[in-house]
Design an enzyme around this catalytic site. Sequence first.
Site, PDB file in Angstrom:
ATOM      1  N   SER A  38     -52.058   3.198  15.788  1.00  0.00           N
ATOM      2  CA  SER A  38     -53.432   3.289  15.292  1.00  0.00           C
ATOM      3  C   SER A  38     -53.724   2.344  14.137  1.00  0.00           C
ATOM      4  CB  SER A  38     -53.747   4.727  14.861  1.00  0.00           C
ATOM      5  OG  SER A  38     -52.858   5.152  13.848  1.00  0.00           O
ATOM      6  N   ASP A 327     -59.004   6.953   5.581  1.00  0.00           N
ATOM      7  CA  ASP A 327     -59.022   8.344   6.048  1.00  0.00           C
ATOM      8  C   ASP A 327     -57.701   9.018   5.689  1.00  0.00           C
ATOM      9  OD1 ASP A 327     -57.195   7.427   7.926  1.00  0.00           O
ATOM     10  OD2 ASP A 327     -58.548   7.578   9.642  1.00  0.00           O
ATOM     11  N   HIS A 330     -54.956   6.184   7.371  1.00  0.00           N
ATOM     12  CA  HIS A 330     -55.084   4.731   7.548  1.00  0.00           C
ATOM     13  C   HIS A 330     -55.692   4.021   6.341  1.00  0.00           C
ATOM     14  CE1 HIS A 330     -55.329   6.714  11.544  1.00  0.00           C
ATOM     15  NE2 HIS A 330     -54.407   5.809  11.816  1.00  0.00           N
TER      16      HIS A 330
END
Length: 363
Positions: A38, A327, A330
């Site tokens: 991600s 977040d 990340h």
Amino acid sequence: MERVSPWLLLVVLLVAAASGRSARGDPQVPCYFVFGDSLVDNGNNNDIASLARANYPPYGIDFPGGATGRFSNGLTTVDAISRLLGFDDYIPAYAGANNDQLLSGVNFASAAAGIRDETGQQLGQRISFGGQLQNYQAAVQQLVSILGDEDSAANHLSQCIFTVGMGSNDYLNNYFMPAVYATSRQYTPEQYADVLASQYTQQLRILYNNGARKVALMGVGQVGCSPNELAQQSSDGVTCVARINGAIEIFNRKLVELVDQFNTLPGAHFTYINAYGIFQDIIRSPGANGLTELTKGCCGVGRNNGQVTCLPFQTPCANRNEYLFWDAFHPTEAANILVGRRAYSAAQPSDVHPVDLQTLARL
């Protein structure tokens, strides 16, 4: 007054046009291929049955294309790297790429992916590193068709840069999730790092056997300093979780050994990007980079804005360039650009082993 030959004038104009092109800069390599999770996924998870998706606002709030599937407010590390390498456009997601885009490289990364196939399974579908390699092998066959033969494809791929960033989820969404996975009961941190490194070596050999020669392994960052881990496991919400970071440091040391091992193969130019150390350096002197908030997510819910990650249409912080984390897990675009710059051009010798990406591009 002497008359200028029209042919001479044409030559002068052509040279000027050519120098104009080089001033703008062609890419330093013909192609750039990306593998990862991600941290660098840019849309491959958008159309699969996964909870690990970011194709909704406010993700992409600072990205020209909006919410594309990037787990950031804006650029990812590989977006920053692609710009530094001289590419006009960001490397597209493999899921929607066409033949022309395959020639200049695609991004195979998938959120929740790991070295181990079972990693991240609690989040639904994801394309593990093994699956990303299968997609790459299919792409190589397409390149053979486009370029006409295997030798042409091999020559083309040998000039490309490959970045591979795997391992974060093998800790975050596997080893340190004992309610779902048994690995922490089966292996000590040292044993688990060995098991991961062994499987990673076999997988990277597939990449090498399919034409990859200039390969940068992105080390795992300081997962124990993410807002999610601080929210769950840090007594004061500020001190990084030592047992998580300690396990990751063991794995990163194995990656350095792995790079040295691959560099004994014919034509191989492997390198290690010390994302852990770069991140540590940023945390130690955040003011030097304009960052003021190191422990909270810009968008999220609960302690450290890290107990629940950024929700659809949630209002994020306004001063995003001052946040290290976007977040619960990340980094922000600001942090991604800092890491990308130091991967491309090492600020200190410990940033890379043995070379940075701009040097790798020239090899």
